[in-house]
Design a protein around this motif. Structure first.
Motif, PDB file in Angstrom:
ATOM      1  N   SER A 230    -121.088 -14.906 -44.488  1.00 21.34           N
ATOM      2  CA  SER A 230    -121.124 -16.609 -43.816  1.00 21.34           C
ATOM      3  C   SER A 230    -119.809 -16.855 -43.478  1.00 21.34           C
ATOM      4  CB  SER A 230    -120.079 -16.838 -45.771  1.00 21.34           C
ATOM      5  OG  SER A 230    -119.925 -18.115 -45.299  1.00 21.34           O
ATOM      6  N   LYS A 231    -119.840 -17.974 -42.592  1.00 18.82           N
ATOM      7  CA  LYS A 231    -118.804 -17.921 -41.159  1.00 18.82           C
ATOM      8  C   LYS A 231    -117.710 -19.261 -42.221  1.00 18.82           C
ATOM      9  CE  LYS A 231    -120.911 -16.000 -37.547  1.00 18.82           C
ATOM     10  NZ  LYS A 231    -121.324 -15.481 -38.460  1.00 18.82           N
ATOM     11  N   GLY A 232    -117.716 -19.826 -43.185  1.00 20.14           N
ATOM     12  CA  GLY A 232    -117.671 -20.600 -44.414  1.00 20.14           C
ATOM     13  C   GLY A 232    -118.630 -21.983 -44.190  1.00 20.14           C
ATOM     14  N   PRO A 233    -118.662 -22.197 -45.293  1.00 17.32           N
ATOM     15  CA  PRO A 233    -119.332 -23.652 -45.764  1.00 17.32           C
ATOM     16  C   PRO A 233    -119.576 -24.476 -44.461  1.00 17.32           C
ATOM     17  CG  PRO A 233    -117.812 -23.348 -47.236  1.00 17.32           C
ATOM     18  CD  PRO A 233    -117.316 -22.790 -46.324  1.00 17.32           C
ATOM     19  N   LYS A 234    -119.174 -25.253 -44.236  1.00 20.25           N
ATOM     20  CA  LYS A 234    -118.795 -26.098 -42.860  1.00 20.25           C
ATOM     21  C   LYS A 234    -119.829 -25.612 -41.681  1.00 20.25           C
ATOM     22  CE  LYS A 234    -116.924 -29.769 -39.516  1.00 20.25           C
ATOM     23  NZ  LYS A 234    -115.648 -30.228 -38.766  1.00 20.25           N
ATOM     24  N   SER A 235    -119.433 -24.572 -40.745  1.00 19.33           N
ATOM     25  CA  SER A 235    -120.303 -23.170 -40.687  1.00 19.33           C
ATOM     26  C   SER A 235    -121.566 -23.204 -40.703  1.00 19.33           C
ATOM     27  CB  SER A 235    -119.744 -22.530 -39.369  1.00 19.33           C
ATOM     28  OG  SER A 235    -120.303 -21.368 -38.899  1.00 19.33           O
ATOM     29  N   ASP A 236    -121.654 -22.664 -42.353  1.00 16.80           N
ATOM     30  CA  ASP A 236    -123.176 -22.535 -42.352  1.00 16.80           C
ATOM     31  C   ASP A 236    -124.176 -23.508 -42.778  1.00 16.80           C
ATOM     32  OD1 ASP A 236    -122.068 -19.451 -43.386  1.00 16.80           O
ATOM     33  OD2 ASP A 236    -121.723 -20.399 -44.873  1.00 16.80           O
ATOM     34  N   ALA A 237    -123.537 -24.891 -42.816  1.00 18.14           N
ATOM     35  CA  ALA A 237    -123.754 -25.822 -43.722  1.00 18.14           C
ATOM     36  C   ALA A 237    -124.916 -26.003 -42.113  1.00 18.14           C
ATOM     37  CB  ALA A 237    -124.005 -26.600 -43.781  1.00 18.14           C
ATOM     38  N   LEU A 238    -124.347 -26.503 -40.533  1.00 16.19           N
ATOM     39  CA  LEU A 238    -124.417 -26.616 -39.750  1.00 16.19           C
ATOM     40  C   LEU A 238    -125.845 -25.773 -38.807  1.00 16.19           C
ATOM     41  CD1 LEU A 238    -123.564 -28.899 -37.172  1.00 16.19           C
ATOM     42  CD2 LEU A 238    -121.828 -27.377 -36.262  1.00 16.19           C
ATOM     43  N   ARG A 239    -125.042 -24.589 -39.053  1.00 15.32           N
ATOM     44  CA  ARG A 239    -126.166 -23.335 -39.098  1.00 15.32           C
ATOM     45  C   ARG A 239    -127.756 -23.976 -39.700  1.00 15.32           C
ATOM     46  NH1 ARG A 239    -125.136 -18.194 -40.002  1.00 15.32           N
ATOM     47  NH2 ARG A 239    -123.450 -18.296 -41.880  1.00 15.32           N
ATOM     48  N   CYS A 240    -128.039 -23.933 -40.285  1.00 13.89           N
ATOM     49  CA  CYS A 240    -128.990 -24.571 -41.416  1.00 13.89           C
ATOM     50  C   CYS A 240    -129.392 -25.781 -40.681  1.00 13.89           C
ATOM     51  CB  CYS A 240    -128.423 -24.946 -43.010  1.00 13.89           C
ATOM     52  SG  CYS A 240    -130.236 -25.367 -43.777  1.00 13.89           S
ATOM     53  N   VAL A 241    -128.207 -26.997 -40.551  1.00 17.41           N
ATOM     54  CA  VAL A 241    -129.616 -28.238 -39.854  1.00 17.41           C
ATOM     55  C   VAL A 241    -129.613 -27.814 -38.523  1.00 17.41           C
ATOM     56  CG1 VAL A 241    -128.686 -30.056 -39.126  1.00 17.41           C
ATOM     57  CG2 VAL A 241    -127.784 -29.528 -41.383  1.00 17.41           C
ATOM     58  N   ALA A 242    -129.473 -27.022 -37.656  1.00 12.44           N
ATOM     59  CA  ALA A 242    -129.393 -26.004 -36.507  1.00 12.44           C
ATOM     60  C   ALA A 242    -131.410 -26.105 -36.825  1.00 12.44           C
ATOM     61  CB  ALA A 242    -128.273 -25.941 -35.957  1.00 12.44           C
ATOM     62  N   MET A 243    -130.999 -25.348 -37.384  1.00 17.91           N
ATOM     63  CA  MET A 243    -132.066 -24.065 -37.653  1.00 17.91           C
ATOM     64  C   MET A 243    -133.352 -25.275 -38.165  1.00 17.91           C
ATOM     65  SD  MET A 243    -133.370 -21.579 -40.452  1.00 17.91           S
ATOM     66  CE  MET A 243    -133.587 -22.703 -41.890  1.00 17.91           C
ATOM     67  N   ALA A 244    -133.102 -26.077 -39.112  1.00 20.95           N
ATOM     68  CA  ALA A 244    -133.961 -26.688 -39.462  1.00 20.95           C
ATOM     69  C   ALA A 244    -134.288 -27.756 -38.245  1.00 20.95           C
ATOM     70  CB  ALA A 244    -133.872 -27.867 -40.257  1.00 20.95           C
TER      71      ALA A 244
END
Length: 464
Positions: A290-304
């Motif tokens: 994990s790289k932090g909640p904000k980075s995790d959420a941003l990477r998830c949306v970018a992946m989507a």
């Protein structure tokens, strides 16, 4: 002394090998003693002792072999050490009773050093030389020594033949052991390669964190815990109908191709694939690396977004293969605290993520329209400055008593406006898909001509 080979090599040796080596040593010593006897002189105690030791050396080989065979596995190492110690005592006594004949003495001492150093190292060297000194001292006490060093070659002949045979046999035996070790090393290398391949194949069926823990022997570290995660779900709309229309082989090929692309993109953005459920994909961010909640959420949306883009490209690929039903993917994303750990029975266990927020992500995916990415308010709050989203209001989802506020993901802010590199639009009779990142420079004029021609044709067309 040779009995220690089994202990040092760690291999199961033929029990007859120690007998062969001990027999050669004892026969060489017995022959040296017999040659040392002055047969022309009257019988006396020294002559009887020398002849008696020569006879005992021959009998001793059989006794030592029987003792070695009858030893239990627990006591085998100690029995071998004591027999080797006894060997050196008898050789020392033979040297003394042979009146310290120069060449036999040197040969036997050399043989003792050779065995000690090659078989057991420093400890064995100390034990063997201690036995040799005790045997020499004991033989010196019971035998009246000659004051002149005897260098008679007749006395040396038996020891020369015996020790020469011993070294030749030892060299042959060592060569055989080296060959066995080489074969074992090749087999071990092949086994390691096979094990690595099996481990690699196993990694495809397990989450990366679980796979690393199992392969490194750290399963105990996989405790159940609560983590702030971003969970992603997606599936193909009307996939059940597609399964009825396609043959099993074609369906398998297309589904595997789709899932492979989705898995590749998930890995590219650092997501952990939790599971595949038919055509559905579940990806988790924040559990592993994990790289932090904000980075995790941003990477998830970018992946989507990357998955949606790739799915639209694959739709055309499927159409070219004769599948008229469009590939329409729905996606849902939510962020919240989930329970991570190993769940199941004693015989079957699974490492997965559970909790209300996991269920909400799955419900958002079910509520999304084809080609739509829905995210919860918790996820939107983390990525709103980097991702353009459209407020969709509140939706009622199964399993939740109150409506849930959701947002529709449009695109990354950096891709909008003048920097927008991806254009797509659809209408009855119209479909456009333009990816500027993939348009080659020498095709630019051709693309512009096609767009201009389409625009002119559409303008001149009278539509009733």
């Amino acid at each position: 002394m040779q009995d220690q080979l089994e202990e040092n090599t760690g291999r199961s040796l033929n029990p007859r090998y120690p007998l062969y080596f001990r027999t050669l040593i004892c026969f060489a010593a017995a022959g040296t003693l017999v040659n040392a006897i002055q047969w022309s002189t009257p019988w006396h105690l020294d002559k009887a002792l020398t002849l008696g030791l020569a006879a005992f050396l021959l009998v001793y080989t059989v006794i030592a072999y029987q003792i070695s065979r009858s030893a239990s596995p627990q006591n085998a190492a100690n029995v071998r050490r004591w027999l080797s110690f006894t060997d050196t005592i008898l050789i020392g006594m033979a040297i003394a009773l042979a009146n310290f004949s120069l060449l036999p003495s040197l040969l036997f001492v050399t043989m003792v050093q050779f065995n000690a150093l090659t078989e057991g190292g420093g400890r064995s060297w100390f034990e063997h030389n201690t036995g040799l000194l005790l045997g020499t001292g004991g033989g010196y006490l019971i035998h009246e020594p000659a004051l002149v060093v005897n260098a008679d070659l007749n006395i040396s002949a038996a020891s020369l033949i015996g020790v020469f045979t011993y070294f030749c046999a030892h060299a042959f035996y060592t060569h055989k052991q080296l060959s066995q070790l080489k074969d074992s090393n090749r087999a071990l290398t092949q086994e390691q390669h096979t094990s690595k391949m099996r481990t690699y194949k196993l990694s495809k069926y397990l989450p990366q964190r679980l796979w690393r823990a199992v392969t490194n022997g750290k399963e105990g570290e996989l405790v159940t815990e609560r983590k702030l995660l971003t969970v992603f779900f997606s599936d193909i709309k009307d996939f059940s109908q597609l399964t009825e229309e396609l043959e099993a082989e074609t369906l398998t090929q297309l589904l595997n191709s789709y899932l492979s692309e989705m898995a590749r993109i998930a890995g590219q953005y650092g997501g952990t694939i939790d599971k595949f459920i038919g055509d559905a994909v579940m990806v988790v961010f924040g559990d592993d690396d994990s790289k932090g909640p904000k980075s995790d959420a941003l990477r998830c949306v970018a992946m989507a977004l990357a998955m949606r883009k790739r799915a639209r490209e694959m739709k055309q690929e499927w159409y070219n293969k004769g599948i008229s039903r469009p590939l329409q993917v729905r996606m849902g994303i939510n962020t919240g605290y989930c329970t991570v750990g190993i769940f199941g029975t004693a015989n079957y266990q699974s490492y997965t993520v559970m909790g209300t927020h996991v269920n909400l992500a799955a419900r958002l995916e079910g509520a999304a329209q084809p080609g739509e990415i829905l995210i919860s308010h918790e996820t939107w709050a983390l990525i709103k400055h980097s991702v353009m989203c459209r407020d969709k209001g509140h939706v009622t989802v199964k399993g939740f008593s109150t409506p849930v506020k959701v947002y529709q993901v449009t695109d990354l802010r950096k891709n909008l406006g003048g920097q927008q590199s991806y254009l797509e639009d659809h209408a009855p009779g119209f479909s456009m898909h333009l990816d500027l990142d993939k348009v080659r420079n020498y095709d630019k004029d051709k693309v512009l001509q096609s767009l201009e021609k389409a625009a002119e044709t559409l303008k001149s067309k009278v539509i009733i």
